[in-house]
Scaffold this motif. Sequence first.
Motif, PDB file in Angstrom:
ATOM      1  N   CYS A   1       3.429  -7.950  -2.909  1.00  0.00           N
ATOM      2  CA  CYS A   1       4.002  -7.272  -4.065  1.00  0.00           C
ATOM      3  C   CYS A   1       4.301  -5.815  -3.696  1.00  0.00           C
ATOM      4  O   CYS A   1       3.698  -5.258  -2.783  1.00  0.00           O
ATOM      5  N   TRP A   2       5.237  -5.193  -4.406  1.00  0.00           N
ATOM      6  CA  TRP A   2       5.455  -3.753  -4.239  1.00  0.00           C
ATOM      7  C   TRP A   2       6.025  -3.166  -5.523  1.00  0.00           C
ATOM      8  O   TRP A   2       6.535  -3.870  -6.382  1.00  0.00           O
ATOM      9  N   TYR A   3       5.897  -1.825  -5.634  1.00  0.00           N
ATOM     10  CA  TYR A   3       6.353  -1.111  -6.820  1.00  0.00           C
ATOM     11  C   TYR A   3       7.496  -0.163  -6.473  1.00  0.00           C
ATOM     12  O   TYR A   3       7.405   0.587  -5.497  1.00  0.00           O
ATOM     13  N   PRO A   4       8.581  -0.161  -7.258  1.00  0.00           N
ATOM     14  CA  PRO A   4       9.611   0.864  -7.094  1.00  0.00           C
ATOM     15  C   PRO A   4       9.038   2.266  -7.304  1.00  0.00           C
ATOM     16  O   PRO A   4       7.976   2.432  -7.927  1.00  0.00           O
ATOM     17  N   SER A   5       9.754   3.271  -6.843  1.00  0.00           N
ATOM     18  CA  SER A   5       9.190   4.616  -6.739  1.00  0.00           C
ATOM     19  C   SER A   5       8.797   5.243  -8.072  1.00  0.00           C
ATOM     20  O   SER A   5       7.889   6.076  -8.116  1.00  0.00           O
TER      21      SER A   5
ATOM     22  N   ILE B   1       0.834  -1.203   0.000  1.00  0.00           N
ATOM     23  CA  ILE B   1       0.000   0.000   0.000  1.00  0.00           C
ATOM     24  C   ILE B   1       0.868   1.253   0.000  1.00  0.00           C
ATOM     25  O   ILE B   1       0.605   2.215  -0.735  1.00  0.00           O
ATOM     26  N   ARG B   2       1.929   1.262   0.807  1.00  0.00           N
ATOM     27  CA  ARG B   2       2.841   2.406   0.833  1.00  0.00           C
ATOM     28  C   ARG B   2       3.494   2.622  -0.529  1.00  0.00           C
ATOM     29  O   ARG B   2       3.672   3.764  -0.973  1.00  0.00           O
ATOM     30  N   SER B   3       3.847   1.541  -1.215  1.00  0.00           N
ATOM     31  CA  SER B   3       4.509   1.678  -2.513  1.00  0.00           C
ATOM     32  C   SER B   3       3.572   2.277  -3.554  1.00  0.00           C
ATOM     33  O   SER B   3       4.003   3.043  -4.414  1.00  0.00           O
ATOM     34  N   VAL B   4       2.283   1.931  -3.481  1.00  0.00           N
ATOM     35  CA  VAL B   4       1.305   2.538  -4.392  1.00  0.00           C
ATOM     36  C   VAL B   4       1.205   4.033  -4.115  1.00  0.00           C
ATOM     37  O   VAL B   4       1.259   4.858  -5.029  1.00  0.00           O
ATOM     38  N   ALA B   5       1.061   4.387  -2.853  1.00  0.00           N
ATOM     39  CA  ALA B   5       0.926   5.795  -2.488  1.00  0.00           C
ATOM     40  C   ALA B   5       2.158   6.595  -2.893  1.00  0.00           C
ATOM     41  O   ALA B   5       2.045   7.734  -3.376  1.00  0.00           O
ATOM     42  N   ALA B   6       3.348   6.012  -2.722  1.00  0.00           N
ATOM     43  CA  ALA B   6       4.587   6.733  -2.987  1.00  0.00           C
ATOM     44  C   ALA B   6       4.896   6.876  -4.469  1.00  0.00           C
ATOM     45  O   ALA B   6       5.563   7.833  -4.881  1.00  0.00           O
ATOM     46  N   SER B   7       4.436   5.934  -5.281  1.00  0.00           N
ATOM     47  CA  SER B   7       4.803   5.948  -6.701  1.00  0.00           C
ATOM     48  C   SER B   7       3.692   6.454  -7.613  1.00  0.00           C
ATOM     49  O   SER B   7       3.875   6.534  -8.831  1.00  0.00           O
TER      50      SER B   7
END
Length: 281
Positions: free
Chosen positions: A102-106, A23-29
Motif C-alpha cells: 500500500c502507499w499514500y499520495p503526498s 514506508i517512504r510514502s508515510v514519511a513524505a506525507s
Amino acid sequence: MQLLFLTTTDVQSDRRDELDRMIRSVAASLPAGSSVHHILLLQRATEEQRGALAASMPYPATVLALAHRVSLSAARNIMLDHARRSGLLSPDILVGFPDDDCWYPSTFLGRLVSEFERDAELGLLFTRVSLTPVEIWPRSSMRVATPTDVLRRSNSNSLFLRGAVVAAIGGFDETLGLGTPNGSGEDTDYGLRASFAAPRTVYVDQDLVGHHEGDLASKTKYFSGNLVVASRYATRHPKLFFEFARKIAVGAYLVLRRRLKMASYLNAIQGSVGAFGRSAG
C-alpha cells in the motif's frame, strides 16, 4: 495528531521494494505537527532481518519478528496486542492498517488528520483504493457511510479509526482472512464492527489510497469469507440482508461464468447458513 500504523510482511515473499515504497510514502506525507509510530511484524524472518529494518526506519517504529508464518488476522492481533501493552493505543490516536504494498499520495495524510481533528465525533473514515490514487479530495465526495458502503468498500488499507473505537471493538476475527480456511473477510468484519461502535462513520467516494482494486478474480478468491461476513450481519439492517442475498446471486453468476466451482459455492453457502445473524455485539 498522533498516528499509529500496523503492517505485516512475509520477508520470504520478495516484497521489500513495495514495503520500502509504503514506508517512504508515510514519511513524505506526514503533516507538520503530527507524529507517527509504525509497528511492523516480519514473518518468516531472522533477528538480523528485524534489526536491519528497525535501523533503516525514517521515523519511530517497533519492528517485531516471527520465525514462522501466521494468518493476516492473527498478525494484526499480535501488533494490536503490542500497541495496547506498550501504551501506544490511546483514545485519540489515529490508527491505520496499511499492507506492505500500500502507499499514500503526498497530501493524503495531512487531509486525513485534518478531518479527524475537525470532527471529534468521527470514529471511522474509509475510502476507495486504486493503483492510480488521486490527490484531489473534494468535500462533495464525503458522506455519512451507509451499511452498504461499509460492506462493499471496507478494505484494511483504507480504514482509519480513532483509537477509542479500536479499543472498543477488540481485535480481528482470526477465523477470517488470508491464511485461514475462509481466506478473506477480516477487514469487512472489522469495518462493520467499527461502524457500529463509531459515533460517526464517513465514506470518501474517491480513489485516495494506493493499492490494487478488487476485480472478478478477487471476488472469486474471496467469495467464501465475504459471504460468511455478509451472513453474520444480515439481520442487523435491511440493507445488509439485501447485500447477503446479493452476494449469493454474485456467487451463482461466478459459477455460471465458470470462475467458481459449484462445490466451492455450495460449501460457502453452507458456511454462511451456520454464521447467519451471528454478528458480534
